[in-house]
Design a protein around this motif. Structure first.
Motif, PDB file in Angstrom:
ATOM      1  N   VAL A 120      17.928  31.142  65.509  1.00  0.00           N
ATOM      2  CA  VAL A 120      16.745  30.816  64.719  1.00  0.00           C
ATOM      3  C   VAL A 120      17.216  30.184  63.409  1.00  0.00           C
ATOM      4  N   THR A 121      16.646  29.021  63.086  1.00  0.00           N
ATOM      5  CA  THR A 121      17.023  28.310  61.870  1.00  0.00           C
ATOM      6  C   THR A 121      15.787  28.077  61.014  1.00  0.00           C
ATOM      7  N   LEU A 122      15.878  28.473  59.757  1.00  0.00           N
ATOM      8  CA  LEU A 122      14.845  28.182  58.763  1.00  0.00           C
ATOM      9  C   LEU A 122      15.407  27.050  57.922  1.00  0.00           C
ATOM     10  N   GLU A 123      14.665  25.937  57.862  1.00  0.00           N
ATOM     11  CA  GLU A 123      15.207  24.739  57.228  1.00  0.00           C
ATOM     12  C   GLU A 123      14.190  24.068  56.315  1.00  0.00           C
ATOM     13  N   LYS A 168      19.151  25.428  54.390  1.00  0.00           N
ATOM     14  CA  LYS A 168      19.021  25.910  55.760  1.00  0.00           C
ATOM     15  C   LYS A 168      19.759  27.234  55.893  1.00  0.00           C
ATOM     16  N   VAL A 169      19.167  28.164  56.658  1.00  0.00           N
ATOM     17  CA  VAL A 169      19.856  29.388  57.047  1.00  0.00           C
ATOM     18  C   VAL A 169      19.677  29.562  58.550  1.00  0.00           C
ATOM     19  N   THR A 170      20.692  30.118  59.174  1.00  0.00           N
ATOM     20  CA  THR A 170      20.649  30.331  60.623  1.00  0.00           C
ATOM     21  C   THR A 170      20.995  31.782  60.909  1.00  0.00           C
ATOM     22  N   VAL A 174      13.955  27.100  66.907  1.00  0.00           N
ATOM     23  CA  VAL A 174      14.548  28.100  67.797  1.00  0.00           C
ATOM     24  C   VAL A 174      15.323  27.408  68.909  1.00  0.00           C
ATOM     25  N   SER A 175      16.335  28.096  69.429  1.00  0.00           N
ATOM     26  CA  SER A 175      17.211  27.492  70.428  1.00  0.00           C
ATOM     27  C   SER A 175      16.651  27.537  71.841  1.00  0.00           C
ATOM     28  N   LYS A 217      20.967  39.610  64.364  1.00  0.00           N
ATOM     29  CA  LYS A 217      22.404  39.714  64.150  1.00  0.00           C
ATOM     30  C   LYS A 217      22.700  38.818  62.952  1.00  0.00           C
ATOM     31  N   ILE A 218      23.222  39.391  61.904  1.00  0.00           N
ATOM     32  CA  ILE A 218      23.445  38.644  60.666  1.00  0.00           C
ATOM     33  C   ILE A 218      24.756  37.867  60.786  1.00  0.00           C
ATOM     34  N   THR A 219      24.655  36.531  60.763  1.00  0.00           N
ATOM     35  CA  THR A 219      25.819  35.659  60.932  1.00  0.00           C
ATOM     36  C   THR A 219      26.000  34.691  59.770  1.00  0.00           C
ATOM     37  N   ASP A 220      24.997  34.520  58.944  1.00  0.00           N
ATOM     38  CA  ASP A 220      25.032  33.580  57.823  1.00  0.00           C
ATOM     39  C   ASP A 220      25.244  34.377  56.534  1.00  0.00           C
TER      40      ASP A 220
END
Length: 183
Positions: free
Chosen positions: A66-69, A125-127, A53-54, A96-99
């Motif tokens: 938020v990044t799942l990696e 990875k997805v963010t 998390v940022s 907010k869907i950005t990926d």
């Protein structure tokens, strides 16, 4: 010969995606239990995935990346990611869907309260971006990650995020709550 070709094409279209890939169109992960909707037991080993998390703290309306990696070359095909209050079982906030590899889900009648995979491509990875709601206590991001039909991990957690201030306490530290007395 033409009929035979049609049957082979039909067979491949129906059965091959289920054999080779995840998820099928009707495969999903339950919003509450975070379990996939097919038979299988979650892995008990340490997951080869992390949630980063940022920010450690947030205020209502803040956007947290938020990044799942995947660690190493583990990769994953499916996932469900939510924010939940500590010891809570209902998603809080919205994503907010950005990926392009992600899509929003509706859990407990809240649009984009969870985020999931938009396709069955292998991902490293997805963010996404999470928007903090009003009146939320300490929380964690929690995920189920599906590597393949046999290997999935449930309950992967991020570090704890803390609200920077409580809505019930003002800058002087005094409560804003009204006290009513009856006589």
């Amino acid at each position: 010969m033409r009929r035979h070709s049609c049957l082979v094409f039909l067979f491949c279209g129906i059965f091959l995606p289920g054999i080779l890939g995840f998820p099928q169109a009707n495969t999903s992960i339950d919003c509450d239990s975070l379990l996939p909707n097919y038979e299988g037991e979650p892995q008990t080993s340490a997951p080869p995935y992390i949630i980063a998390v940022s920010f450690d703290n947030f205020e209502p309306g803040n956007e947290v990346q938020v990044t799942l990696e995947a660690l190493g070359d583990a990769g994953f095909k499916g996932f469900n990611l939510q924010a939940r209050e500590i010891d809570g079982d209902v998603p809080v906030g919205t994503f907010k869907i950005t990926d392009p590899n992600t899509k929003g889900l509706e859990c407990h009648n809240m649009t984009n309260s969870a985020v999931s995979n938009a396709n069955s491509d292998v991902k490293q990875k997805v963010t996404t971006t999470w928007i903090a709601p009003q009146d939320v206590r300490e929380l964690q991001f929690i995920a189920t990650v599906v590597q393949n039909l046999e290997n999935f991990w449930v309950g992967i957690q991020s570090k704890t995020l803390t609200p920077t201030h409580s809505e019930s306490v003002n800058a002087t530290g005094k409560s804003k709550r009204k006290v009513c007395f009856s006589v």
